[in-house]
Scaffold this active site. Sequence first.
Site, PDB file in Angstrom:
ATOM      1  N   ARG A  55       0.836  -1.204   0.000  1.00 51.45           N
ATOM      2  CA  ARG A  55       0.000   0.000   0.000  1.00 51.45           C
ATOM      3  C   ARG A  55       0.876   1.262   0.000  1.00 51.45           C
ATOM      4  NH1 ARG A  55      -1.857   1.102   4.262  1.00 51.45           N
ATOM      5  NH2 ARG A  55      -0.780  -0.415   5.572  1.00 51.45           N
ATOM      6  N   LYS A 196      -8.285  -2.960   1.397  1.00 49.12           N
ATOM      7  CA  LYS A 196      -8.260  -2.010   2.504  1.00 49.12           C
ATOM      8  C   LYS A 196      -9.179  -0.817   2.258  1.00 49.12           C
ATOM      9  CE  LYS A 196      -5.539  -4.380   5.107  1.00 49.12           C
ATOM     10  NZ  LYS A 196      -6.137  -5.098   6.267  1.00 49.12           N
ATOM     11  N   HIS A 216      -9.634  -4.774  13.175  1.00 56.75           N
ATOM     12  CA  HIS A 216      -8.567  -5.374  12.377  1.00 56.75           C
ATOM     13  C   HIS A 216      -8.012  -6.529  13.197  1.00 56.75           C
ATOM     14  CE1 HIS A 216      -4.467  -4.925  10.161  1.00 56.75           C
ATOM     15  NE2 HIS A 216      -5.280  -5.735   9.512  1.00 56.75           N
ATOM     16  N   SER A 234       1.745  -6.833  12.200  1.00 54.39           N
ATOM     17  CA  SER A 234       2.539  -7.791  11.439  1.00 54.39           C
ATOM     18  C   SER A 234       3.709  -8.306  12.280  1.00 54.39           C
ATOM     19  CB  SER A 234       3.071  -7.124  10.168  1.00 54.39           C
ATOM     20  OG  SER A 234       3.855  -8.013   9.421  1.00 54.39           O
ATOM     21  N   LYS A 238      -0.473 -13.210  14.713  1.00 46.75           N
ATOM     22  CA  LYS A 238      -1.940 -13.194  14.673  1.00 46.75           C
ATOM     23  C   LYS A 238      -2.499 -14.345  13.831  1.00 46.75           C
ATOM     24  CE  LYS A 238      -3.751  -9.690  12.454  1.00 46.75           C
ATOM     25  NZ  LYS A 238      -4.489 -10.113  11.226  1.00 46.75           N
ATOM     26  N   THR A 239      -1.993 -14.491  12.622  1.00 43.20           N
ATOM     27  CA  THR A 239      -2.497 -15.545  11.742  1.00 43.20           C
ATOM     28  C   THR A 239      -2.143 -16.923  12.281  1.00 43.20           C
ATOM     29  OG1 THR A 239      -2.330 -14.099   9.809  1.00 43.20           O
ATOM     30  CG2 THR A 239      -2.448 -16.451   9.389  1.00 43.20           C
ATOM     31  N   ASP A 253      -8.807 -11.527   9.294  1.00 45.09           N
ATOM     32  CA  ASP A 253      -8.289 -10.162   9.219  1.00 45.09           C
ATOM     33  C   ASP A 253      -9.256  -9.053   9.623  1.00 45.09           C
ATOM     34  OD1 ASP A 253      -6.043  -8.511   8.645  1.00 45.09           O
ATOM     35  OD2 ASP A 253      -6.930  -7.938   6.748  1.00 45.09           O
ATOM     36  N   ARG A 318       2.081 -12.338  -1.089  1.00 44.74           N
ATOM     37  CA  ARG A 318       0.733 -12.594  -0.581  1.00 44.74           C
ATOM     38  C   ARG A 318       0.038 -13.714  -1.351  1.00 44.74           C
ATOM     39  NH1 ARG A 318      -1.229  -9.597   4.021  1.00 44.74           N
ATOM     40  NH2 ARG A 318       0.115  -7.763   4.201  1.00 44.74           N
TER      41      ARG A 318
END
Length: 534
Positions: A55, A196, A216, A234, A238-239, A253, A318
């Site tokens: 981004r 986003k 988020h 990041s 989390k994942t 997410d 990704r």
Amino acid sequence: MKKIEQLNALGIYPTKEYFWNLPVSKLVAQTLQKKQGVLTSTGALACNTGEFTGRSPKDKYIVKDNITENSVWWGDVNHPFSSEDFDRLYKRVTTFLSQREIYIKDVQAGSKKEYQLNVRVITETPWQSLFANNLFLRPSEKELETFEHEWLILAAPEFKADPEIDNTRQQNFTIINFKKKVILIGGSAYTGEIKKGIFTILNYILPHDKNVLSMHCSANIGEDGNTAVFFGLSGTGKTTLSADPSRALIGDDEHGWDSENVFNFEGGCYAKCVNLSYEKEPQIFSAVRFGTLLENVRFFEGSDIVDYDNVDLTENTRAAYPTHFIDNAITPSIGGAPKNIFFLTCDAFGVLPPISKLTVGQAMYHFISGYTAKVAGTEAGITEPQTTFSACFGEPFLPLHPTKYAELLGQKLKGDTINVWLINTGWSGGAYGVGERIKLRYTRAMITAALDGKLDKVDYLKHAVFGLQMPSECEGVPSHILNPKNTWDNAQKYDKTADKLAAQFNENFKIYHSFANDEIRSGGPKTNPKLEKA
């Protein structure tokens, strides 16, 4: 209304072919035919996003008008754009798209019907349309027959803005117009701008208009219906930590939380692939198959096998795939109100406990802070740990002031028995370079103990600087590491480091202090080198 008339109503008058709601197989086939991507050994489609592999926050704008002028949090995150400039740029983009092949994908955002948005995504390339198909909810054939969009996304990566004419910062831009319900994207093929953009919209509509907390975060649910929510920037895990084979995935997410449910906004996952392996992330690794879009990956030389460790182009590789590519994902992506909330931080200073329990005030404070730390070697010029704060664990996507989201969280925490835990997945026994990373199996054991209610029956100590409640014992975890000070060779050095980190928290909070209520303010750290019984 005929399809051509629908495009004309948007200001698009096609001079070339246009493709409406193509199935996955045809989107992949057209991408290969145009040589815009290749198939990997597992059948996934690999494409490059060009100049932008992430981004561009400085080039994200919101149109400032009578809807947004007094509600949007203007500043470094949300840059104002005039209605006149938007209208002129919109016309230039639609004229440009009229001269290109275009791909239209009708999708939805928001798993709970009461808040669901119909979104039309018009792109230049078939693989961008595949991204929209994978990341958002896919209407049924019957729903598509009568589909009318509420929001429109125009993504024209080959269109380059002229800052002199368009009043943009440079040639790329993402502009959100809440009055006209349009997201305009140009100059960048990075698909995360599409994802986003929708998240930013929902981050405005749900809290501002519906009193629903947008988050988020990732979320999962146990067999007993016990929902858990995981926040984290990041690198905090989390994942990894939410992908628990013994629990069903709600989403990885973006979620909303109303009076009854936690619900996913999306119909897919946009997972980071750097260093991906079956051993580390079996669910994500197995999801990279036909229908998945891989972005900016590299291959082992002379093969079609992806080298996930190769970050020559970017670390932000990704994989975009539908949620049902994860075996234990639930449909629809809805769970009950959470019983446990986890704030994940990778504390490279070795100060924060591996697990601690928060009061409501502390939960709001740490939510607003959104803390983690970067370690040496992650970015050029970083030679020692550096603090990173991102309000509500998603600052770049917050159109409203962070205190709005924090106060909504506080309201929900007072309405039910909900445990909020701060989990340090970072260092113990010293800062990065001296101490050791907390073992993943210990972190998993602590989260399991919290979810199973085992930490409800143990004694706690209060951290004198941060005021956090630290359990004295936890099944499967050595007791001495639960109090971080015990793991340091030099207690005075620990106290000094804790004070230094607390000072950085307090400095960061200054920008929110005048907007925050007393309860939020009370949740911050206080410098005191002693530990005392709670």
